[in-house]
Design a protein around this motif. Structure first.
Motif, PDB file in Angstrom:
ATOM      1  N   VAL A 169     -32.851  31.280  -2.638  1.00  0.00           N
ATOM      2  CA  VAL A 169     -31.825  31.463  -1.749  1.00  0.00           C
ATOM      3  C   VAL A 169     -30.598  30.615  -2.237  1.00  0.00           C
ATOM      4  O   VAL A 169     -29.485  31.157  -1.919  1.00  0.00           O
ATOM      5  N   LYS A 170     -30.855  29.412  -2.549  1.00  0.00           N
ATOM      6  CA  LYS A 170     -29.562  28.539  -3.075  1.00  0.00           C
ATOM      7  C   LYS A 170     -29.111  29.398  -4.363  1.00  0.00           C
ATOM      8  O   LYS A 170     -28.113  29.388  -4.404  1.00  0.00           O
ATOM      9  N   LEU A 171     -29.730  29.795  -5.161  1.00  0.00           N
ATOM     10  CA  LEU A 171     -29.380  30.568  -6.237  1.00  0.00           C
ATOM     11  C   LEU A 171     -28.498  31.696  -5.947  1.00  0.00           C
ATOM     12  O   LEU A 171     -27.360  31.993  -6.321  1.00  0.00           O
ATOM     13  N   LEU A 172     -28.876  32.565  -4.807  1.00  0.00           N
ATOM     14  CA  LEU A 172     -28.037  33.506  -4.643  1.00  0.00           C
ATOM     15  C   LEU A 172     -26.764  33.121  -3.928  1.00  0.00           C
ATOM     16  O   LEU A 172     -25.727  33.803  -3.936  1.00  0.00           O
ATOM     17  N   LYS A 173     -26.868  32.101  -3.203  1.00  0.00           N
ATOM     18  CA  LYS A 173     -25.473  31.438  -2.400  1.00  0.00           C
ATOM     19  C   LYS A 173     -24.759  31.093  -3.737  1.00  0.00           C
ATOM     20  O   LYS A 173     -23.368  31.374  -3.453  1.00  0.00           O
ATOM     21  N   ILE A 174     -25.199  30.349  -4.792  1.00  0.00           N
ATOM     22  CA  ILE A 174     -24.222  30.042  -5.685  1.00  0.00           C
ATOM     23  C   ILE A 174     -23.672  31.364  -6.493  1.00  0.00           C
ATOM     24  O   ILE A 174     -22.367  31.151  -6.787  1.00  0.00           O
ATOM     25  N   CYS A 175     -24.541  32.103  -6.733  1.00  0.00           N
ATOM     26  CA  CYS A 175     -23.842  33.465  -7.232  1.00  0.00           C
ATOM     27  C   CYS A 175     -22.818  34.180  -6.481  1.00  0.00           C
ATOM     28  O   CYS A 175     -21.915  34.616  -6.887  1.00  0.00           O
ATOM     29  N   LYS A 176     -23.115  34.132  -5.184  1.00  0.00           N
ATOM     30  CA  LYS A 176     -22.035  34.755  -4.130  1.00  0.00           C
ATOM     31  C   LYS A 176     -20.624  33.963  -4.364  1.00  0.00           C
ATOM     32  O   LYS A 176     -19.729  34.471  -4.375  1.00  0.00           O
ATOM     33  N   GLY A 177     -20.952  32.732  -4.309  1.00  0.00           N
ATOM     34  CA  GLY A 177     -19.564  31.842  -4.307  1.00  0.00           C
ATOM     35  C   GLY A 177     -19.067  31.826  -5.606  1.00  0.00           C
ATOM     36  O   GLY A 177     -17.760  31.784  -5.705  1.00  0.00           O
ATOM     37  N   THR A 178     -19.711  32.203  -6.812  1.00  0.00           N
ATOM     38  CA  THR A 178     -18.859  32.142  -8.202  1.00  0.00           C
ATOM     39  C   THR A 178     -18.381  33.550  -7.844  1.00  0.00           C
ATOM     40  O   THR A 178     -17.404  33.532  -8.659  1.00  0.00           O
ATOM     41  N   VAL A 179     -19.007  34.448  -7.698  1.00  0.00           N
ATOM     42  CA  VAL A 179     -18.453  35.920  -7.345  1.00  0.00           C
ATOM     43  C   VAL A 179     -16.946  35.687  -6.574  1.00  0.00           C
ATOM     44  O   VAL A 179     -15.861  36.389  -7.005  1.00  0.00           O
ATOM     45  N   ASP A 180     -16.989  35.027  -5.466  1.00  0.00           N
ATOM     46  CA  ASP A 180     -15.791  35.015  -4.610  1.00  0.00           C
ATOM     47  C   ASP A 180     -14.733  34.262  -5.412  1.00  0.00           C
ATOM     48  O   ASP A 180     -13.619  34.358  -5.415  1.00  0.00           O
ATOM     49  N   ALA A 181     -15.202  33.090  -6.036  1.00  0.00           N
ATOM     50  CA  ALA A 181     -14.212  32.295  -6.591  1.00  0.00           C
ATOM     51  C   ALA A 181     -13.493  32.888  -7.928  1.00  0.00           C
ATOM     52  O   ALA A 181     -12.276  32.714  -7.974  1.00  0.00           O
ATOM     53  N   LEU A 182     -14.138  33.544  -8.735  1.00  0.00           N
ATOM     54  CA  LEU A 182     -13.671  34.174  -9.799  1.00  0.00           C
ATOM     55  C   LEU A 182     -13.086  35.675  -9.354  1.00  0.00           C
ATOM     56  O   LEU A 182     -11.885  35.815 -10.062  1.00  0.00           O
ATOM     57  N   LYS A 183     -13.506  36.160  -8.491  1.00  0.00           N
ATOM     58  CA  LYS A 183     -12.491  37.448  -7.763  1.00  0.00           C
ATOM     59  C   LYS A 183     -11.179  37.048  -7.332  1.00  0.00           C
ATOM     60  O   LYS A 183     -10.443  37.801  -7.737  1.00  0.00           O
ATOM     61  N   SER A 184     -11.027  35.865  -6.978  1.00  0.00           N
ATOM     62  CA  SER A 184      -9.880  35.420  -6.589  1.00  0.00           C
ATOM     63  C   SER A 184      -8.666  35.438  -7.707  1.00  0.00           C
ATOM     64  O   SER A 184      -7.403  35.572  -7.559  1.00  0.00           O
ATOM     65  N   GLY A 185      -9.375  35.204  -8.921  1.00  0.00           N
ATOM     66  CA  GLY A 185      -8.381  35.201 -10.215  1.00  0.00           C
ATOM     67  C   GLY A 185      -8.408  36.571 -10.959  1.00  0.00           C
ATOM     68  O   GLY A 185      -8.239  36.704 -12.278  1.00  0.00           O
ATOM     69  N   CYS A 186      -9.050  37.710 -10.110  1.00  0.00           N
ATOM     70  CA  CYS A 186      -9.038  39.053 -10.780  1.00  0.00           C
ATOM     71  C   CYS A 186     -10.218  39.174 -11.836  1.00  0.00           C
ATOM     72  O   CYS A 186     -10.069  39.933 -12.723  1.00  0.00           O
ATOM     73  N   PHE A 187     -11.180  38.317 -12.073  1.00  0.00           N
ATOM     74  CA  PHE A 187     -12.281  38.197 -12.761  1.00  0.00           C
ATOM     75  C   PHE A 187     -13.336  38.783 -12.013  1.00  0.00           C
ATOM     76  O   PHE A 187     -14.025  38.123 -11.178  1.00  0.00           O
ATOM     77  N   THR A 188     -13.821  40.110 -11.991  1.00  0.00           N
ATOM     78  CA  THR A 188     -14.983  40.730 -11.440  1.00  0.00           C
ATOM     79  C   THR A 188     -16.230  40.553 -12.250  1.00  0.00           C
ATOM     80  O   THR A 188     -16.231  41.006 -13.445  1.00  0.00           O
ATOM     81  N   LEU A 189     -17.248  39.973 -11.638  1.00  0.00           N
ATOM     82  CA  LEU A 189     -18.448  39.870 -12.245  1.00  0.00           C
ATOM     83  C   LEU A 189     -19.543  40.845 -11.851  1.00  0.00           C
ATOM     84  O   LEU A 189     -19.386  41.565 -10.640  1.00  0.00           O
ATOM     85  N   ARG A 190     -20.133  41.582 -12.894  1.00  0.00           N
ATOM     86  CA  ARG A 190     -20.970  42.717 -12.655  1.00  0.00           C
ATOM     87  C   ARG A 190     -22.239  42.596 -13.662  1.00  0.00           C
ATOM     88  O   ARG A 190     -22.365  41.844 -14.330  1.00  0.00           O
TER      89      ARG A 190
END
Length: 440
Positions: free
Chosen positions: A83-104
């Motif tokens: 669960v903690k890993l999924l939350k970290i990944c979601k937070g990383t996605v949101d943080a990088l998406k704010s700079g137009c870096f889309t993780l996939r």
């Protein structure tokens, strides 16, 4: 990734290209507004943007992942809790998406499905984010020839070299050996054969495109054939056990006239079993100049010390008595603070040994002392074997003794004890007493 980073408008004139689709059309000038792949500054500019996003992130875990777990445009992170890993990944996605870096193209080593893990209602969207991005149950993730099976959590190698019966030169052999990507040295016993073969070619003083002798060509073909078996080797990615009670790092070194190397194993002691797994290794060919076996063994010892910065030397009982093997010559010079480039191989190993001994004397010895901080009665039991610490004497002359009795103070808590030694009974404070055998 590079196309997501805009270049300062004042610098875009340095990225002009001239192009036309047909010779009959006039030339057109195009200005590139984003970072261009192939320029010298492109890696720095893109990574610098990631560092800036990490600096602006308020989540400490996400900041750590962006700073430490991203290599250019690849992310590799882990956690002991799903669960903690999924939350970290979601937070990383949101943080990088704010700079137009889309993780996939996410790959997990567990199944991501709704309802599988206890989550709060606010976190249900995390499962939706990654459920459709997981590659599947038996997906294979490959990077530069190194594969990872997400189900078995094993590394595998899929390097394939084409066997050539003719036109094999020193250039082609060097190119082929360089294609084997092995950052942890897990294939060192196999790759070292190709490196030794290259060394033989240097000794023959062949040019890059000269034909090879028949014996070397046969050796090369046998080496290429043996690489087909690398695909059957599976290396567990997780070298440590979560339920281990004690973890040990064992480093082995060896040398011959042809090559020398070192390997590190992680030994985990669990309640009902002992698990030993390979962590890393490294091998090097012997120098062209003839060197004695003892000197090559010393090179192997230095290589083993470099595998991990803090594990300087194979431990023996002598290390815990005098800080060095009992049979090793004494080095009178203090080499701890000398630059590495000024040291010989022997002095470098001696420097690592001295650093290890300094840390053992200042950190490990203090952990053996009982530190009750006068809040609870943590008395030494009679007949406990202790080491009497004396900063004025070398460790070899520290006295051993057994506790005779403890002397309590006015508050009923003992802070000093009488110890029977070879020279008689002496009284020492708890801060100078190091129990060698701690009884549970």
């Amino acid at each position: 990734m590079y196309r997501s980073v805009l270049v300062n408008p004042n610098q875009r004139d340095l990225q002009l290209i001239v192009w036309r689709d047909e010779p009959s059309k006039p030339l057109a000038v195009y200005k590139l507004n984003t970072v261009t792949y192939g320029t010298a500054s492109a890696p720095f500019l893109s990574v610098r943007c990631l560092k800036q996003l990490a600096a602006e992130c308020s989540d400490l875990e996400v900041k750590r992942v962006i700073n430490n777990d991203i290599y250019v445009d690849d992310l590799l992170t882990s956690s002991d809790d799903k669960v903690k890993l999924l939350k970290i990944c979601k937070g990383t996605v949101d943080a990088l998406k704010s700079g137009c870096f889309t993780l996939r193209k996410w790959v997990f080593n567990f199944e991501v499905r709704e309802g599988a893990y206890p989550m709060s209602p606010n976190d249900n969207n995390i499962i939706d984010t990654f459920r459709n991005l997981n590659f599947g149950e038996h997906s294979q993730c490959r990077t530069l020839g190194l594969g990872w099976c997400n189900v078995s959590d094993d590394f595998n190698f899929n390097t394939q070299l084409q066997q050539a019966t003719s036109n094999v030169t020193k250039r082609t052999i060097l190119s082929s050996v360089s294609q084997i990507f092995d950052p942890l040295g897990l294939l060192s016993p196999s790759i070292i054969i190709g490196k030794v073969l290259l060394q033989r070619l240097w000794l023959l003083k062949l040019q890059w495109d000269d034909p090879l002798p028949a014996d070397i060509l046969r050796t090369w073909n046998r080496f290429v054939d043996s690489l087909s078996h690398l695909s059957s080797i599976k290396i567990p990615r997780h070298a440590f056990q979560c339920d281990g009670t004690r973890v040990e790092l064992h480093i082995f070194t060896d040398a011959s006239q042809t090559a020398y190397g070192a390997c590190a194993y992680v030994r985990t002691v669990c309640d009902d079993r002992v698990v030993v797994k390979l962590l890393m290794s490294k091998g090097k060919v012997a120098p062209l100049k003839p060197v004695s076996i003892p000197r090559l063994e010393l090179c192997g010892a230095l290589l083993g010390a470099k595998l991990y910065d803090k594990d300087y030397y194979p431990l023996s009982p002598g290390h815990f008595l005098i800080g060095r093997p009992l049979t090793a010559p004494v080095c009178e010079d203090d080499l701890q603070h000398l630059p590495v480039h000024r040291l010989s191989r022997y002095q470098r190993v001696e420097q690592l040994r001295q650093q290890f001994w300094t840390r053992w004397a200042s950190e490990y010895i203090s952990e053996l002392q009982i530190r009750a901080k006068w809040r609870e009665n943590a008395e030494l039991k009679p007949d406990t074997l202790v080491l009497i610490k004396d900063v004025a004497l070398p460790p070899l002359k520290w006295q051993l003794g057994r506790v005779v009795r403890t002397i309590p103070g006015d508050d009923g808590i003992a802070r000093v004890a009488d110890i029977r030694t070879a020279s008689g009974v002496i009284r020492r404070s708890y801060t100078k007493i190091c129990p060698l055998v701690r009884e549970e």
